[in-house]
Motif scaffolding. Structure first.
Motif, short mmCIF file in Angstrom:
data_model
loop_
_atom_site.label_atom_id
_atom_site.label_comp_id
_atom_site.label_asym_id
_atom_site.label_seq_id
_atom_site.Cartn_x
_atom_site.Cartn_y
_atom_site.Cartn_z
N ARG A 29 1.19 -3.37 -8.41
CA ARG A 29 1.86 -2.20 -7.82
C ARG A 29 1.22 -0.92 -8.30
NH1 ARG A 29 8.18 -0.48 -7.64
NH2 ARG A 29 7.76 1.28 -6.29
N LYS A 30 0.91 -0.84 -9.55
CA LYS A 30 0.33 0.38 -10.11
C LYS A 30 -1.07 0.58 -9.59
CE LYS A 30 -0.51 2.98 -14.20
NZ LYS A 30 0.30 4.05 -14.53
N TYR A 33 -1.01 -1.38 -4.97
CA TYR A 33 -0.03 -1.04 -3.94
C TYR A 33 -0.10 0.43 -3.55
CZ TYR A 33 4.40 -0.49 -1.51
OH TYR A 33 5.36 -0.19 -0.59
N LYS A 34 -0.12 1.31 -4.53
CA LYS A 34 -0.17 2.74 -4.22
C LYS A 34 -1.46 3.12 -3.49
CE LYS A 34 3.17 4.48 -7.48
NZ LYS A 34 3.46 5.38 -8.57
N PRO A 35 -2.64 2.68 -3.97
CA PRO A 35 -3.85 3.02 -3.23
C PRO A 35 -3.86 2.42 -1.82
CG PRO A 35 -4.47 2.33 -5.42
CD PRO A 35 -3.00 2.08 -5.28
N SER A 37 -1.18 1.62 -0.01
CA SER A 37 -0.18 2.37 0.75
C SER A 37 -0.73 3.72 1.18
CB SER A 37 1.07 2.61 -0.08
OG SER A 37 1.83 1.50 -0.25
N THR A 38 -1.38 4.38 0.24
CA THR A 38 -1.97 5.69 0.54
C THR A 38 -3.04 5.53 1.62
OG1 THR A 38 -1.58 6.36 -1.74
CG2 THR A 38 -3.10 7.71 -0.48
N GLN A 41 -1.31 4.82 4.88
CA GLN A 41 -0.64 6.02 5.39
C GLN A 41 -1.67 7.02 5.94
OE1 GLN A 41 2.68 6.38 5.68
NE2 GLN A 41 2.26 8.30 6.78
N ASN A 42 -2.77 7.19 5.22
CA ASN A 42 -3.84 8.07 5.71
C ASN A 42 -4.42 7.55 7.03
OD1 ASN A 42 -3.55 9.72 3.50
ND2 ASN A 42 -5.26 8.85 2.36
#
Length: 170
Positions: A29-30, A33-35, A37-38, A41-42
């Motif tokens: 997740r750290k 997931y964030k990269p 997701s980013t 989203q981008n």
């Protein structure tokens, strides 16, 4: 052999698995997931922007197409007006030329009639003067000879024949 099932080792391995899974989840997740997701989203935002730009370009293309079609129809209308104006000017010019030719023909006919009248008057004057001369010549011939009516008629006929042949032949 007797297999003894021990609940504790199973429980301990389950707990270890759960802890490892939790750690793996937190790590993923750290760091992942964030990269991801980013990135997603981008990518979603870029796709949405591209769709909006495409719709804007499509609308602009439709507007340009409509504008060009209106310009083309206006140009066709103007060309038709120019052609119609030229046709009208041609008709007017044709009518003017015909009217001028008619007036010129009338002038020519009028001049010819005047010329005919003048020639007729001249011929009439010429005949009058010749008739006068003939009358004088006849009178002088009659005065030269004393004659009776028969002889006078013959003399006049002879004189007219002589004078006619001389005057009209020249």
């Amino acid at each position: 052999m007797n297999v003894v099932i021990r609940p504790l080792p199973i429980l301990s391995s389950m707990i270890i698995s759960w802890v490892a899974l939790l750690l793996l989840y937190l790590i993923l997740r750290k760091f992942l997931y964030k990269p991801v997701s980013t990135f997603l989203q981008n990518r979603k935002d870029k796709i949405q922007t591209d769709i909006q730009e495409a719709e804007g370009l499509k609308n602009e293309a439709v507007l340009l197409k409509n504008e060009y079609e209106s310009r083309i129809s206006l140009a066709k209308k103007e060309s038709n007006e120019i052609i119609e104006g030229a046709r009208k000017r041609g008709e007017e010019l044709k009518e003017d030329i015909i009217e001028e030719a008619r007036r010129e023909a009338e002038n020519i006919v009028s001049r010819a009639r005047k010329e005919i009248t003048r020639e007729r008057e001249m011929a009439f004057q010429n005949i009058k003067s010749q008739a006068g001369e003939i009358a004088l010549l006849i009178a002088s011939k009659i005065m030269e000879e004393e004659i009776n009516n028969d002889k006078q008629g013959k003399l006049i006929d002879k004189f007219i024949d002589e004078v006619g042949n001389q005057e009209w032949q020249s």
